[in-house]
Design a protein around this motif. Structure first.
Motif, mmCIF file in Angstrom:
data_model
loop_
_atom_site.group_PDB
_atom_site.id
_atom_site.type_symbol
_atom_site.label_atom_id
_atom_site.label_comp_id
_atom_site.label_asym_id
_atom_site.label_seq_id
_atom_site.Cartn_x
_atom_site.Cartn_y
_atom_site.Cartn_z
ATOM 1 N N CYS A 257 0.828 -1.221 0.000
ATOM 2 C CA CYS A 257 0.000 0.000 0.000
ATOM 3 C C CYS A 257 0.855 1.261 0.000
ATOM 4 N N GLY A 258 1.951 1.215 0.741
ATOM 5 C CA GLY A 258 2.720 2.446 0.941
ATOM 6 C C GLY A 258 3.857 2.687 -0.018
ATOM 7 N N MET A 259 4.188 1.721 -0.879
ATOM 8 C CA MET A 259 5.414 1.829 -1.676
ATOM 9 C C MET A 259 5.318 2.799 -2.851
ATOM 10 N N TRP A 260 4.107 3.193 -3.229
ATOM 11 C CA TRP A 260 3.943 3.925 -4.491
ATOM 12 C C TRP A 260 4.541 5.317 -4.442
ATOM 13 N N ALA A 261 4.463 5.977 -3.305
ATOM 14 C CA ALA A 261 5.067 7.312 -3.199
ATOM 15 C C ALA A 261 6.583 7.234 -3.374
ATOM 16 N N THR A 262 7.201 6.226 -2.764
ATOM 17 C CA THR A 262 8.647 6.049 -2.912
ATOM 18 C C THR A 262 9.014 5.713 -4.354
ATOM 19 N N PHE A 301 18.548 11.920 -4.087
ATOM 20 C CA PHE A 301 18.221 11.478 -2.727
ATOM 21 C C PHE A 301 17.151 12.329 -2.050
ATOM 22 N N PRO A 302 17.161 13.675 -2.197
ATOM 23 C CA PRO A 302 16.092 14.460 -1.543
ATOM 24 C C PRO A 302 14.692 14.017 -1.954
ATOM 25 N N LEU A 303 14.470 13.789 -3.257
ATOM 26 C CA LEU A 303 13.155 13.337 -3.705
ATOM 27 C C LEU A 303 12.858 11.925 -3.229
ATOM 28 N N ILE A 304 13.872 11.060 -3.243
ATOM 29 C CA ILE A 304 13.677 9.679 -2.778
ATOM 30 C C ILE A 304 13.247 9.680 -1.318
ATOM 31 N N PHE A 305 13.922 10.486 -0.496
ATOM 32 C CA PHE A 305 13.602 10.476 0.929
ATOM 33 C C PHE A 305 12.254 11.109 1.198
ATOM 34 N N THR A 306 11.873 12.091 0.385
ATOM 35 C CA THR A 306 10.519 12.637 0.508
ATOM 36 C C THR A 306 9.485 11.550 0.256
ATOM 37 N N GLY A 307 9.746 10.712 -0.753
ATOM 38 C CA GLY A 307 8.862 9.580 -1.027
ATOM 39 C C GLY A 307 8.812 8.605 0.132
ATOM 40 N N ILE A 308 9.964 8.360 0.772
ATOM 41 C CA ILE A 308 10.005 7.443 1.915
ATOM 42 C C ILE A 308 9.193 8.010 3.082
ATOM 43 N N ARG A 309 9.300 9.331 3.301
ATOM 44 C CA ARG A 309 8.512 9.970 4.364
ATOM 45 C C ARG A 309 7.016 9.788 4.116
ATOM 46 N N ILE A 310 6.595 9.982 2.877
ATOM 47 C CA ILE A 310 5.179 9.792 2.539
ATOM 48 C C ILE A 310 4.796 8.324 2.722
ATOM 49 N N THR A 311 5.690 7.418 2.343
ATOM 50 C CA THR A 311 5.426 5.986 2.508
ATOM 51 C C THR A 311 5.228 5.626 3.977
ATOM 52 N N VAL A 312 6.064 6.183 4.856
ATOM 53 C CA VAL A 312 5.926 5.914 6.294
ATOM 54 C C VAL A 312 4.565 6.403 6.792
ATOM 55 N N SER A 313 4.171 7.613 6.384
ATOM 56 C CA SER A 313 2.877 8.167 6.817
ATOM 57 C C SER A 313 1.705 7.330 6.304
ATOM 58 N N VAL A 314 1.758 6.968 5.029
ATOM 59 C CA VAL A 314 0.678 6.164 4.442
ATOM 60 C C VAL A 314 0.631 4.785 5.102
ATOM 61 N N LYS A 366 8.601 13.261 12.256
ATOM 62 C CA LYS A 366 9.714 14.063 12.752
ATOM 63 C C LYS A 366 11.035 13.307 12.643
ATOM 64 N N ILE A 367 11.009 12.012 12.965
ATOM 65 C CA ILE A 367 12.222 11.193 12.865
ATOM 66 C C ILE A 367 12.695 11.117 11.423
ATOM 67 N N MET A 368 11.748 10.901 10.492
ATOM 68 C CA MET A 368 12.113 10.821 9.082
ATOM 69 C C MET A 368 12.646 12.154 8.569
ATOM 70 N N MET A 369 12.083 13.262 9.058
ATOM 71 C CA MET A 369 12.560 14.584 8.658
ATOM 72 C C MET A 369 14.000 14.805 9.134
ATOM 73 N N THR A 370 14.277 14.373 10.367
ATOM 74 C CA THR A 370 15.632 14.509 10.905
ATOM 75 C C THR A 370 16.612 13.644 10.124
ATOM 76 N N LEU A 371 16.226 12.402 9.810
ATOM 77 C CA LEU A 371 17.085 11.527 9.021
ATOM 78 C C LEU A 371 17.348 12.115 7.632
ATOM 79 N N GLN A 372 16.327 12.727 7.055
ATOM 80 C CA GLN A 372 16.495 13.334 5.740
ATOM 81 C C GLN A 372 17.536 14.462 5.796
ATOM 82 N N LYS A 373 17.491 15.265 6.852
ATOM 83 C CA LYS A 373 18.474 16.353 7.001
ATOM 84 C C LYS A 373 19.889 15.803 7.194
#
Length: 377
Positions: A257-262, A301-314, A366-373
């Motif tokens: 379900c969550g992989m599509w954003a990534t 990587f910035p776009l990839i990690f944004t996708g991962i953040r959305i995947t975690v939320s979904v 918040k954790i994913m945002m920190t990891l992205q930074k």
């Protein structure tokens, strides 16, 4: 900053360095709203920073208090409506005397005649304390069971037999742990599938165009449908297996379900890598793997990690429905059991679960945002 450091005394210099490091750390971990507090405590621009403290801290706290007051008032109003409806029903069916007795029973706070409506903040707090006390009791039961069966399990292990396990009901905290484990496994699965496919699609416009239709069809599919599909496959392949099928079905469904954003963000990130970087890799004659590792991934990587953040939320959002249907002993199962239970504190416990689900979702983001930074460069 270096020029100022030379002028300042050693003590002031060290204080400013510590302040700067603390502010930087706070911004990294998503607590940048505390920066005015740190600056105010250090005596820097008191009026300006006091205004910022009021804006960043006191206004949110005031909104929280306003929410609690409105919640309390709404709960009281709904309680009164439900109480009046209950009394009116008894009056219609059993007469005036029974209605008077029902009103007295409701006013006394007896559990058997308490209206079932939206719980108040104090009731939710009491339910939270009850769940924690229940967790401590179950943890003690588990410890006692482990101590009693330690020798028997040691003998069974020597004989090559499986150990005797605790089969009692899980506590609310245990169910939180199960849900976190499920969503973590689901996100890892989604990354394992989506990132390699996204890189391939981003590198090849022909491939991206040819299977884009499939992605667009599968992306909006409901988690319930994925659950049913995964259940069919798992139960067919693992008919005689002793594996925990409910956990397996849950985390695979969450991952799908969550992989599509990534997948989409990875594809977009790779496809939008600066052409000059690609030309440099061609001049340096980098092979495919070095090109991906040294050029493509760092740039996208910035776009990839944004996708991962959305995947975690979904994934966290769909997890509750999936656990409910898969009968996995997580938060989804807890909410459904409380809804079916219909006890006096069931509604309050459902609200406790709601706030826990929302709080964990907020912390995960918040954790994913920190990891992205930390990882984006």
């Amino acid at each position: 900053m270096p020029g100022n450091l030379c002028v300042l005394s050693t003590v002031n210099c060290q204080q400013n360095i510590m302040k700067t490091k603390l502010i930087t750390s706070m911004n990294w971990i998503g607590l940048g709203f505390l920066e005015p507090v740190i600056r105010l405590l250090s005596g820097e621009e008191p009026l300006k920073n006091l205004t910022e403290v009021g804006k960043n801290l006191f206004l949110p706290l005031a909104s929280v208090l306003a929410f609690i007051v409105l919640w309390e008032a709404g709960a009281h109003k709904l309680y009164s409506i439900e109480a009046d409806r209950k009394v009116q029903k008894v009056l219609t069916e059993q007469g005036k005397d029974a209605a008077v007795q029902m009103r007295k029973c409701i006013d006394s706070g007896e559990k058997e005649c308490k209206p079932n409506s939206l719980p108040s903040p104090s009731q939710v707090y009491a339910a939270c304390l009850s769940l924690l006390a229940d967790h401590r009791m179950i943890a003690q039961d588990k410890k006692s069971f482990t101590d009693k069966t330690a020798k028997v399990n040691a003998m069974r292990a020597k004989a090559g037999q499986s150990e005797i396990r605790y089969t009692g009901r899980p506590s609310f905290v245990d169910q939180i742990g199960t849900s976190l484990k499920t969503v973590f496994a689901g996100v890892l699965l989604s990354m394992f599938i989506a990132i390699p496919i996204g890189i391939l699609l981003g590198l090849s416009e022909t491939l991206r165009t040819s299977i884009n239709w499939l992605i667009q069809i599968l992306k909006p599919v409901s988690p319930v449908v994925w659950l049913l599909l995964v259940s069919m496959v798992i139960k067919t392949l693992l008919t005689d297996s002793t594996m925990d099928k409910s956990f397996l079905i849950s985390f695979i469904s969450v991952g799908l379900c969550g992989m599509w954003a990534t997948l989409v963000n990875t594809s977009m990130g790779v496809a939008s890598v600066d052409k000059d970087y690609i030309n440099v890799s061609k001049v340096l004659r980098l092979n495919v793997w070095k090109n991906i590792y040294k050029i493509v991934l760092p740039s996208s990587f910035p776009l990839i990690f944004t996708g991962i953040r959305i995947t975690v939320s979904v994934s966290w959002m769909v997890l509750i429905a999936i656990e409910l249907l898969a009968q996995s002993p997580g938060l989804g199962s807890f909410v459904w059991e409380q809804f079916q239970n219909g006890a006096n504190d069931s509604n309050a416990k459902i609200l406790v679960a709601m706030f826990v689900i929302g709080g964990i979702g907020f912390l995960l983001d918040k954790i994913m945002m920190t990891l992205q930074k930390l990882l984006t460069f």
